[in-house]
Design a protein around this motif. Structure first.
Motif, mmCIF file in Angstrom:
data_model
loop_
_atom_site.group_PDB
_atom_site.id
_atom_site.type_symbol
_atom_site.label_atom_id
_atom_site.label_comp_id
_atom_site.label_asym_id
_atom_site.label_seq_id
_atom_site.Cartn_x
_atom_site.Cartn_y
_atom_site.Cartn_z
ATOM 1 N N SER A 167 -15.099 2.704 26.769
ATOM 2 C CA SER A 167 -14.656 3.946 27.393
ATOM 3 C C SER A 167 -13.635 4.653 26.527
ATOM 4 C CB SER A 167 -14.070 3.650 28.772
ATOM 5 O OG SER A 167 -13.519 4.822 29.334
ATOM 6 N N ASN A 168 -12.663 3.898 26.014
ATOM 7 C CA ASN A 168 -11.636 4.494 25.171
ATOM 8 C C ASN A 168 -12.211 4.968 23.850
ATOM 9 O OD1 ASN A 168 -8.849 4.333 26.445
ATOM 10 N ND2 ASN A 168 -9.619 2.287 26.840
ATOM 11 N N SER A 169 -13.219 4.251 23.335
ATOM 12 C CA SER A 169 -13.857 4.685 22.105
ATOM 13 C C SER A 169 -14.525 6.038 22.305
ATOM 14 C CB SER A 169 -14.899 3.651 21.648
ATOM 15 O OG SER A 169 -14.287 2.445 21.292
ATOM 16 N N ARG A 170 -15.161 6.221 23.455
ATOM 17 C CA ARG A 170 -15.803 7.507 23.724
ATOM 18 C C ARG A 170 -14.773 8.632 23.750
ATOM 19 N NH1 ARG A 170 -18.415 4.514 27.754
ATOM 20 N NH2 ARG A 170 -17.379 5.698 29.402
ATOM 21 N N LYS A 171 -13.611 8.351 24.343
ATOM 22 C CA LYS A 171 -12.555 9.367 24.388
ATOM 23 C C LYS A 171 -12.071 9.702 22.984
ATOM 24 C CE LYS A 171 -10.863 8.021 28.966
ATOM 25 N NZ LYS A 171 -9.753 7.400 29.722
ATOM 26 N N ASP A 172 -11.913 8.661 22.157
ATOM 27 C CA ASP A 172 -11.472 8.879 20.777
ATOM 28 C C ASP A 172 -12.494 9.703 20.007
ATOM 29 O OD1 ASP A 172 -9.252 7.374 21.363
ATOM 30 O OD2 ASP A 172 -9.932 5.562 20.336
ATOM 31 N N GLU A 173 -13.765 9.387 20.189
ATOM 32 C CA GLU A 173 -14.811 10.121 19.482
ATOM 33 C C GLU A 173 -14.847 11.583 19.917
ATOM 34 O OE1 GLU A 173 -16.638 9.142 16.978
ATOM 35 O OE2 GLU A 173 -15.781 7.125 17.013
ATOM 36 N N SER A 174 -14.700 11.811 21.217
ATOM 37 C CA SER A 174 -14.698 13.193 21.718
ATOM 38 C C SER A 174 -13.520 13.975 21.162
ATOM 39 C CB SER A 174 -14.658 13.197 23.250
ATOM 40 O OG SER A 174 -15.827 12.615 23.783
ATOM 41 N N GLU A 175 -12.358 13.326 21.093
ATOM 42 C CA GLU A 175 -11.176 13.990 20.540
ATOM 43 C C GLU A 175 -11.391 14.324 19.067
ATOM 44 O OE1 GLU A 175 -6.325 13.472 20.458
ATOM 45 O OE2 GLU A 175 -7.561 11.668 20.581
ATOM 46 N N ALA A 176 -11.988 13.383 18.326
ATOM 47 C CA ALA A 176 -12.249 13.619 16.904
ATOM 48 C C ALA A 176 -13.248 14.763 16.717
ATOM 49 C CB ALA A 176 -12.769 12.340 16.243
ATOM 50 N N ASP A 177 -14.230 14.857 17.614
ATOM 51 C CA ASP A 177 -15.180 15.973 17.564
ATOM 52 C C ASP A 177 -14.457 17.308 17.739
ATOM 53 O OD1 ASP A 177 -17.285 14.254 17.249
ATOM 54 O OD2 ASP A 177 -18.029 14.426 19.303
ATOM 55 N N GLU A 178 -13.583 17.363 18.727
ATOM 56 C CA GLU A 178 -12.835 18.601 19.028
ATOM 57 C C GLU A 178 -12.023 19.044 17.817
ATOM 58 O OE1 GLU A 178 -12.429 20.504 21.772
ATOM 59 O OE2 GLU A 178 -13.354 19.387 23.418
ATOM 60 N N ILE A 179 -11.331 18.097 17.207
ATOM 61 C CA ILE A 179 -10.488 18.420 16.056
ATOM 62 C C ILE A 179 -11.343 18.865 14.877
ATOM 63 C CG2 ILE A 179 -8.893 17.445 14.354
ATOM 64 C CD1 ILE A 179 -7.826 15.632 16.618
ATOM 65 N N ALA A 180 -12.472 18.191 14.675
ATOM 66 C CA ALA A 180 -13.353 18.549 13.563
ATOM 67 C C ALA A 180 -13.881 19.972 13.714
ATOM 68 C CB ALA A 180 -14.514 17.557 13.481
ATOM 69 N N ILE A 181 -14.245 20.338 14.925
ATOM 70 C CA ILE A 181 -14.727 21.701 15.186
ATOM 71 C C ILE A 181 -13.652 22.719 14.817
ATOM 72 C CG2 ILE A 181 -15.394 23.326 16.998
ATOM 73 C CD1 ILE A 181 -16.617 20.903 18.476
ATOM 74 N N SER A 182 -12.424 22.445 15.243
ATOM 75 C CA SER A 182 -11.312 23.361 14.951
ATOM 76 C C SER A 182 -11.076 23.482 13.450
ATOM 77 C CB SER A 182 -10.030 22.875 15.640
ATOM 78 O OG SER A 182 -10.171 22.880 17.037
ATOM 79 N N GLU A 183 -11.180 22.360 12.744
ATOM 80 C CA GLU A 183 -10.964 22.371 11.292
ATOM 81 C C GLU A 183 -12.033 23.210 10.592
ATOM 82 O OE1 GLU A 183 -8.496 21.253 9.593
ATOM 83 O OE2 GLU A 183 -7.426 20.108 11.114
ATOM 84 N N LEU A 184 -13.266 23.058 11.018
ATOM 85 C CA LEU A 184 -14.349 23.823 10.399
ATOM 86 C C LEU A 184 -14.153 25.324 10.625
ATOM 87 C CD1 LEU A 184 -17.465 21.620 11.320
ATOM 88 C CD2 LEU A 184 -16.453 21.923 9.057
ATOM 89 N N VAL A 185 -13.829 25.700 11.850
ATOM 90 C CA VAL A 185 -13.618 27.119 12.175
ATOM 91 C C VAL A 185 -12.452 27.685 11.373
ATOM 92 C CG1 VAL A 185 -12.939 28.725 14.005
ATOM 93 C CG2 VAL A 185 -14.621 26.933 14.477
#
Length: 263
Positions: A167-185
Motif C-alpha cells: 500500500s505504501n509503495s503504491r502511494k510512493d509511486e503515485s507521488e513520484a508520478d505527480e512530481i515527474a509530471i510537474s518536472e516535465l511540464v
C-alpha cells in the motif's frame, strides 16, 4: 488462547496499518544523508549483478540527468546496466540504476526524461529510506509481541506487514508520478510521454504474462501490486494534461544524449 492470538493480531494489524508509516517518516528524518548514501551503495551492488555496467553510457546518463536539473539535495550517482531488464530503480542516497531494456523501449527523450524524473523523485522524497524504516519498525514490534517471528501470530503479522508495504509503495509511486509530471511540464516537455512509456511497459508485460493465468490475474488486482494499476496511472497522467498551459520546446542536448544511450 484463540482470543489472545486474535487480540495480538488485531493490535499488530492496527500498528502496521496506521502507525508504521509515521514511524518510517521519523526514521528517515533521523538518519543523516551520509548514512543513507552508505545504505544505497550497499543495496546497489545486488542490482549491478544483473548485467555489465556500461561506463560510457553511465556518463551520458549522468549528463542527461544533470541537464534535467531535477535533484538539488543529492549528488546523483547513475549506473547504466547492459541488460534487457525493462526497469529502472532508485536506491537510498541518490543511487539510480537504469537498465538498457527500458531505454530501448522508449522512443523519445521525453519518455526517458519522465522515467528519470520519476526515479529522482523517489530519491528526493527518500522513499527507499522510509520503506526501510517501516519494515524495521514492523519487525521490531513483531518480535516484541510474539517473542517468536516464526510463530503462527508472527507469520500472520508478517503477511499484514507485507500488504501494508504494498500500500505504501503504491502511494510512493503515485507521488513520484505527480512530481515527474510537474518536472516535465516545467521544462517544456510533454507529460503524456510518461503515460506513453507506461503504456509500452504494460503492453510488453501483457505479452510476457499471456501464458500465465495467475500472473495475469494478479496484475489486475491493484491491492496486490507494488505499483498503482497501470491503466489508472495512464488515465491520471492524461487527465492532468488539460490543467497545464503547455509550452513545448525542443531540447537539443537531451536529444543528443538520448541518441547515445539508444545506440
Amino acid at each position: 488462547l484463540v482470543t489472545g492470538i486474535s487480540v495480538i493480531v488485531l493490535f499488530s494489524w492496527l500498528y502496521v496499518r496506521f502507525l508504521s508509516p509515521w514511524v518510517g517518516e521519523q526514521v528517515a528524518g533521523f538518519i543523516p544523508k551520509h548514512i543513507e548514501k552508505k545504505l544505497g551503495e550497499a543495496s546497489i551492488n545486488g542490482l549491478l549483478n544483473f548485467g555489465e555496467v556500461d561506463s560510457l553510457k553511465s556518463i551520458a546518463l549522468k549528463e542527461f540527468v544533470t541537464e534535467l536539473n531535477m535533484v538539488k539535495d543529492y549528488d546523483l550517482k547513475t549506473y547504466y546496466v547492459d541488460s534487457d531488464i525493462t526497469n529502472a530503480m532508485a536506491a537510498p542516497g541518490g543511487q539510480i540504476v537504469v537498465f538498457d531494456g527500458i531505454v530501448q523501449l522508449t522512443d523519445c527523450y521525453d519518455q526517458l526524461a519522465g522515467l528519470l524524473s520519476h526515479e529522482a523523485a523517489h530519491v528526493n522524497q527518500r522513499h527507499s529510506l522510509k520503506s526501510i524504516g517501516r519494515s524495521v519498525s514492523v519487525y521490531f514490534i513483531l518480535s516484541a509481541i510474539t517473542g517468536d517471528v516464526a510463530g503462527s501470530s508472527g507469520i500472520i503479522l508478517e503477511q499484514a506487514a507485507q500488504l501494508n508495504q504494498l500500500s505504501n509503495s503504491r502511494k510512493d509511486e503515485s507521488e513520484a508520478d505527480e512530481i515527474a509530471i510537474s518536472e516535465l511540464v516545467k521544462r517544456g516537455m510533454n507529460p503524456i510521454a510518461l503515460a506513453e512509456l507506461f503504456d509500452r511497459l504494460q503492453n510488453k508485460n501483457s505479452i510476457l504474462k499471456d501464458s500465465t493465468l495467475l500472473e495475469g490475474t494478479l496484475d489486475k488486482l491493484e491491492f496486490l501490486s507494488t505499483h498503482p494499476n497501470t491503466d489508472k496511472r495512464i488515465e491520471l497522467i492524461k487527465g492532468k494534461n488539460k490543467y497545464y498551459n503547455l509550452n513545448l520546446r525542443y531540447h537539443t542536448k537531451l536529444d543528443s544524449l538520448y541518441q547515445i544511450l539508444k545506440q
